[in-house]
Design a protein around this motif. Structure first.
Motif, mmCIF file in Angstrom:
data_model
loop_
_atom_site.group_PDB
_atom_site.id
_atom_site.type_symbol
_atom_site.label_atom_id
_atom_site.label_comp_id
_atom_site.label_asym_id
_atom_site.label_seq_id
_atom_site.Cartn_x
_atom_site.Cartn_y
_atom_site.Cartn_z
ATOM 1 N N GLU B 158 0.846 -1.201 0.000
ATOM 2 C CA GLU B 158 0.000 0.000 0.000
ATOM 3 C C GLU B 158 0.879 1.249 0.000
ATOM 4 O O GLU B 158 0.566 2.260 -0.645
ATOM 5 C CB GLU B 158 -0.878 -0.020 1.251
ATOM 6 N N GLU B 159 2.013 1.154 0.692
ATOM 7 C CA GLU B 159 2.968 2.258 0.748
ATOM 8 C C GLU B 159 3.453 2.616 -0.668
ATOM 9 O O GLU B 159 3.535 3.792 -1.033
ATOM 10 C CB GLU B 159 4.153 1.797 1.614
ATOM 11 N N ALA B 160 3.740 1.570 -1.470
ATOM 12 C CA ALA B 160 4.213 1.811 -2.844
ATOM 13 C C ALA B 160 3.110 2.446 -3.684
ATOM 14 O O ALA B 160 3.348 3.407 -4.432
ATOM 15 C CB ALA B 160 4.664 0.495 -3.475
ATOM 16 N N GLN B 161 1.886 1.937 -3.528
ATOM 17 C CA GLN B 161 0.767 2.495 -4.277
ATOM 18 C C GLN B 161 0.569 3.980 -3.941
ATOM 19 O O GLN B 161 0.425 4.825 -4.833
ATOM 20 C CB GLN B 161 -0.505 1.710 -3.938
ATOM 21 N N LEU B 162 0.622 4.293 -2.662
ATOM 22 C CA LEU B 162 0.488 5.681 -2.210
ATOM 23 C C LEU B 162 1.591 6.565 -2.784
ATOM 24 O O LEU B 162 1.337 7.684 -3.264
ATOM 25 C CB LEU B 162 0.582 5.732 -0.681
ATOM 26 N N ALA B 163 2.823 6.045 -2.740
ATOM 27 C CA ALA B 163 3.972 6.814 -3.243
ATOM 28 C C ALA B 163 3.787 7.116 -4.730
ATOM 29 O O ALA B 163 4.112 8.217 -5.198
ATOM 30 C CB ALA B 163 5.266 6.032 -3.019
ATOM 31 N N VAL B 164 3.273 6.144 -5.488
ATOM 32 C CA VAL B 164 3.051 6.339 -6.921
ATOM 33 C C VAL B 164 1.999 7.435 -7.155
ATOM 34 O O VAL B 164 2.220 8.376 -7.927
ATOM 35 C CB VAL B 164 2.620 5.014 -7.596
ATOM 36 N N TYR B 165 0.875 7.331 -6.461
ATOM 37 C CA TYR B 165 -0.183 8.337 -6.655
ATOM 38 C C TYR B 165 0.305 9.735 -6.279
ATOM 39 O O TYR B 165 0.002 10.718 -6.956
ATOM 40 C CB TYR B 165 -1.441 7.959 -5.855
ATOM 41 N N GLU B 166 1.077 9.814 -5.198
ATOM 42 C CA GLU B 166 1.576 11.108 -4.738
ATOM 43 C C GLU B 166 2.556 11.697 -5.749
ATOM 44 O O GLU B 166 2.441 12.847 -6.170
ATOM 45 C CB GLU B 166 2.267 10.907 -3.391
ATOM 46 N N ALA B 167 3.506 10.849 -6.199
ATOM 47 C CA ALA B 167 4.549 11.352 -7.109
ATOM 48 C C ALA B 167 3.969 11.762 -8.454
ATOM 49 O O ALA B 167 4.411 12.752 -9.060
ATOM 50 C CB ALA B 167 5.627 10.281 -7.298
ATOM 51 N N LEU B 168 2.986 10.997 -8.960
ATOM 52 C CA LEU B 168 2.484 11.253 -10.323
ATOM 53 C C LEU B 168 1.369 12.297 -10.385
ATOM 54 O O LEU B 168 0.912 12.646 -11.486
ATOM 55 C CB LEU B 168 2.016 9.940 -10.976
ATOM 56 N N ALA B 169 0.977 12.820 -9.239
ATOM 57 C CA ALA B 169 -0.123 13.806 -9.219
ATOM 58 C C ALA B 169 0.075 14.935 -10.241
ATOM 59 O O ALA B 169 -0.876 15.292 -10.952
ATOM 60 C CB ALA B 169 -0.307 14.353 -7.808
ATOM 61 N N PRO B 170 1.296 15.495 -10.390
ATOM 62 C CA PRO B 170 1.457 16.597 -11.353
ATOM 63 C C PRO B 170 1.178 16.209 -12.809
ATOM 64 O O PRO B 170 0.967 17.086 -13.647
ATOM 65 C CB PRO B 170 2.934 17.008 -11.205
ATOM 66 N N LEU B 171 1.202 14.905 -13.123
ATOM 67 C CA LEU B 171 1.011 14.476 -14.522
ATOM 68 C C LEU B 171 -0.442 14.178 -14.846
ATOM 69 O O LEU B 171 -0.835 14.148 -16.013
ATOM 70 C CB LEU B 171 1.840 13.218 -14.818
ATOM 71 N N ARG B 172 -1.250 13.938 -13.807
ATOM 72 C CA ARG B 172 -2.641 13.541 -14.075
ATOM 73 C C ARG B 172 -3.413 14.731 -14.634
ATOM 74 O O ARG B 172 -3.243 15.856 -14.205
ATOM 75 C CB ARG B 172 -3.294 13.000 -12.804
ATOM 76 N N GLY B 173 -4.207 14.464 -15.642
ATOM 77 C CA GLY B 173 -4.970 15.558 -16.249
ATOM 78 C C GLY B 173 -4.242 16.217 -17.409
ATOM 79 O O GLY B 173 -4.843 16.944 -18.180
ATOM 80 N N LEU B 174 -2.923 15.967 -17.552
ATOM 81 C CA LEU B 174 -2.212 16.496 -18.733
ATOM 82 C C LEU B 174 -2.580 15.649 -19.951
ATOM 83 O O LEU B 174 -2.875 14.468 -19.828
ATOM 84 C CB LEU B 174 -0.692 16.444 -18.537
ATOM 85 N N ALA B 175 -2.528 16.255 -21.131
ATOM 86 C CA ALA B 175 -2.952 15.527 -22.341
ATOM 87 C C ALA B 175 -1.804 14.708 -22.945
ATOM 88 O O ALA B 175 -1.437 14.885 -24.097
ATOM 89 C CB ALA B 175 -3.505 16.505 -23.368
ATOM 90 N N LEU B 176 -1.225 13.791 -22.149
ATOM 91 C CA LEU B 176 -0.155 12.927 -22.659
ATOM 92 C C LEU B 176 -0.785 11.716 -23.314
ATOM 93 O O LEU B 176 -1.779 11.202 -22.818
ATOM 94 C CB LEU B 176 0.716 12.429 -21.502
ATOM 95 N N ASP B 177 -0.197 11.222 -24.426
ATOM 96 C CA ASP B 177 -0.707 9.934 -24.913
ATOM 97 C C ASP B 177 0.220 8.787 -24.593
ATOM 98 O O ASP B 177 -0.133 7.634 -24.778
ATOM 99 C CB ASP B 177 -1.166 9.958 -26.380
ATOM 100 N N CYS B 178 1.437 9.107 -24.081
ATOM 101 C CA CYS B 178 2.259 8.029 -23.535
ATOM 102 C C CYS B 178 3.198 8.560 -22.472
ATOM 103 O O CYS B 178 3.495 9.758 -22.410
ATOM 104 C CB CYS B 178 2.998 7.261 -24.622
ATOM 105 N N LEU B 179 3.620 7.646 -21.619
ATOM 106 C CA LEU B 179 4.511 7.992 -20.514
ATOM 107 C C LEU B 179 5.666 6.993 -20.530
ATOM 108 O O LEU B 179 5.448 5.781 -20.440
ATOM 109 C CB LEU B 179 3.756 7.900 -19.179
ATOM 110 N N ILE B 180 6.882 7.515 -20.666
ATOM 111 C CA ILE B 180 8.052 6.645 -20.671
ATOM 112 C C ILE B 180 8.451 6.317 -19.227
ATOM 113 O O ILE B 180 8.673 7.235 -18.428
ATOM 114 C CB ILE B 180 9.242 7.323 -21.391
ATOM 115 N N LEU B 181 8.521 5.027 -18.910
ATOM 116 C CA LEU B 181 9.054 4.605 -17.613
ATOM 117 C C LEU B 181 10.571 4.691 -17.737
ATOM 118 O O LEU B 181 11.233 3.723 -18.103
ATOM 119 C CB LEU B 181 8.611 3.185 -17.266
#
Lengths: 271, 271
Positions: B158-181
């Motif tokens: 759950e800690e990892a899931q939370l960390a992902v949501y927190e870190a990626l918040a600035p990208l959500r809602g942007l009009a990206l069609d792909c995200l490079i890992l």
């Protein structure tokens, strides 16, 4: 390197590769040759296809390209190995990129391939796939009705849709997780093929995949065009250029001035 | 060629590349080095990362590999160009394959990149993307919390899931069609990243894409393993090998005997 990439096909099929090079490598210049006077290559013998390909390359080499792309699966099957052995610049085919993309994509290791009679008869996809991943399961099917539909500009029609459903009937219901469009003409029929095969079968487009690999090879061999001059593509064809031009302008969405180049035509008596 | 492919990373992240090489190139043998004593590389200076990479390669060259894969984005950003200039065998990084796959995938030309602080600060993805397609729009984000979660084996929590949501918040809602890992550790967090970004954003996995390009380069340089002998992979790490082994066996699904190799550790005072 500012020199162009030479792209050749039996007709308009290689335009699917050319358009992907333009999209994925917008700085690169293309020399395109469509051998419309002698299309389709599919029913011809490998020796004839090799001879035609050599004749076209002899012409294109006058423009000093930095790479040659056999944007035709039939020509790749018949001519790639002998051309790679005899030409000093990189010669890239369309079979290996599609095979590699299928291996990357497939989780079930069950892959379908459709192509011309020449490509399927050569077994080139099976060989390319099994050379890398010996455990892969391959189902191959020749679809000889597809290329004429595209070359004659009838690729968006009820007739084309019917032809696709009829030809692909043997593949429906098989547990494939991807299907290689093993002919550069087939992306013209993509929407019908996708609709017929259903969402569970990913279509591997050898045109897209070849453009991607051209990018890898240009980078790894330091051949990328670093100049800022906008590329000026050139188009040649051996047959009637008005239909070629109509199809090319519709597919590429740009004006396509075409030059006609005569090639020695060998009529097929029993195509 | 029966020689192995040498794969190196700061720790377990490069295992995502190794597992894709095993899947896409089952005949190839791997020599893997995880620099677990000195991970993470992300916060270190480029000079230090280059030095560490050279030390590891000096060790791996004793086994005469046919190719070196920098299976670490931070190391690719800091060391790829100098290593390519000084080593006779092909040296492949993980940044260019991801960039090329994003260009192939993207229709909107709007691409996101996530990576370590070192990778994002280097601007290496923007450079790789714009060098090929100058019109591309790139949004980059450093996610320094991700690598420690993976290296410490806490990537399914759950800690990892939370960390992902927190870190990626600035990208959500942007009009990206792909995200490079843009970090080889991130596929360990893939399901959380996919869930957070939603279905409209395709995830480009630099591990998958690098294995694909290794296949292209082996083929085009005639370096493929044509023998029928089953490959015997070898694993080395510089730090504690019990946690490395646990993570490696869980990710690869095979027994992973690990040898420990000492490397000169430089403690970071201000990580």
């Amino acid at each position: 390197m500012q020199q162009a990439i030479a792209v050749l096909d039996s007709g308009v099929g290689g335009l699917t590769v050319a358009s992907e090079i333009m999209r994925q490598l917008p700085k690169e210049e293309i020399l395109y040759f469509g051998d419309t006077a002698r299309a389709p290559y599919g029913p011809r013998t490998p020796g004839e296809v090799l001879m035609f390909t050599r004749q076209i390359i002899d012409f294109l080499l006058l423009y000093r390209p930095k790479m040659i792309v056999l944007a035709c699966n039939t020509a790749t099957a018949a001519a790639l190995a002998p051309l790679q052995a005899s030409i000093a610049i990189p010669v890239v085919g369309v079979i290996q990129p599609g095979a590699r993309a299928a291996i990357k994509h497939s989780r079930t290791r069950s892959v379908g391939v459709i192509g011309t009679t020449g490509t399927i008869r050569s077994g080139a996809y099976e060989e390319a796939l099994r050379r890398i991943a010996p455990d892969i399961d391959v189902v191959s099917l020749a679809c000889p009705s597809f290329v004429p539909l595209v070359e004659e500009g009838r690729y968006q029609s009820e007739e084309a849709q019917l032809a696709v459903y009829e030809a692909l009937a043997p593949l429906r219901g098989l547990a494939l997780d991807c299907l290689i469009l093993g002919c550069t003409h087939y992306p013209f029929l993509r929407s019908y093929i996708a609709e017929c095969m259903g969402k569970s079968v990913a279509l591997i487009n050898s045109a897209d995949e070849t453009a991607r690999e051209i990018s890898t090879i240009l980078y790894s061999q330091h051949l990328e065009n670093r100049s800022r001059i906008k590329p000026r593509h050139r188009f040649f064809c051996s047959g009637s250029h008005s239909l070629f031009r109509t199809i090319a302008e519709s597919w590429l969405g740009i004006p396509v001035p075409v030059s006609r180049v005569d090639m020695p035509v060998i009529q097929m008596v029993n195509p």
